[in-house]
Design a protein around this motif. Sequence first.
Motif, mmCIF file in Angstrom:
data_model
loop_
_atom_site.group_PDB
_atom_site.id
_atom_site.type_symbol
_atom_site.label_atom_id
_atom_site.label_comp_id
_atom_site.label_asym_id
_atom_site.label_seq_id
_atom_site.Cartn_x
_atom_site.Cartn_y
_atom_site.Cartn_z
ATOM 1 N N LYS A 1 0.821 -1.208 0.000
ATOM 2 C CA LYS A 1 0.000 0.000 0.000
ATOM 3 C C LYS A 1 0.859 1.264 0.000
ATOM 4 N N LEU A 2 1.958 1.248 0.747
ATOM 5 C CA LEU A 2 2.756 2.464 0.910
ATOM 6 C C LEU A 2 3.856 2.648 -0.128
ATOM 7 N N THR A 3 4.264 1.563 -0.761
ATOM 8 C CA THR A 3 5.396 1.637 -1.681
ATOM 9 C C THR A 3 4.927 1.947 -3.100
ATOM 10 N N PRO A 4 5.621 2.859 -3.781
ATOM 11 C CA PRO A 4 5.304 3.069 -5.199
ATOM 12 C C PRO A 4 5.535 1.781 -5.999
ATOM 13 N N GLN A 5 4.752 1.578 -7.022
ATOM 14 C CA GLN A 5 4.804 0.350 -7.823
ATOM 15 C C GLN A 5 6.208 0.092 -8.368
ATOM 16 N N LYS A 6 6.938 1.144 -8.645
ATOM 17 C CA LYS A 6 8.269 1.035 -9.212
ATOM 18 C C LYS A 6 9.248 0.339 -8.258
ATOM 19 N N TYR A 7 9.064 0.523 -6.940
ATOM 20 C CA TYR A 7 9.985 -0.022 -5.948
ATOM 21 C C TYR A 7 9.392 -1.162 -5.141
ATOM 22 N N LEU A 8 8.299 -1.723 -5.566
ATOM 23 C CA LEU A 8 7.583 -2.717 -4.769
ATOM 24 C C LEU A 8 8.426 -3.968 -4.527
#
Length: 102
Positions: free
Chosen positions: A20-27
């Motif tokens: 939920k908190l992490t941008p998709q790029k760094y998931l």
Amino acid sequence: MFIVISEFLIIPSTLSLISKLTPQKYLTLMFGAYYTTLGIGEVGSGSFAAAFPGEGPTTLLSFILIADLFSFFSVFAILGLVLGAILLLSRGRLEKIINMTD
């Protein structure tokens, strides 16, 4: 056994919070970081268990003298208080981060 059961209960909510908190790029990077810190924590728990006072004084992390059960459990109490204070001090920032993603 207790650690396995607690991991089964905690890991799903933690992974949900990370996603939920992490941008998709760094998931995937954050999932890897989570599992790395989980491994470091398990190694740390092994070193705490090795410092359990037996027939004489032991040391924890090569500089904390553990002479009896009181000093052994005092380390956990102090560690819990310090980490709790850090969490309370960062509570406002964490709430802002969580509310930004809603």
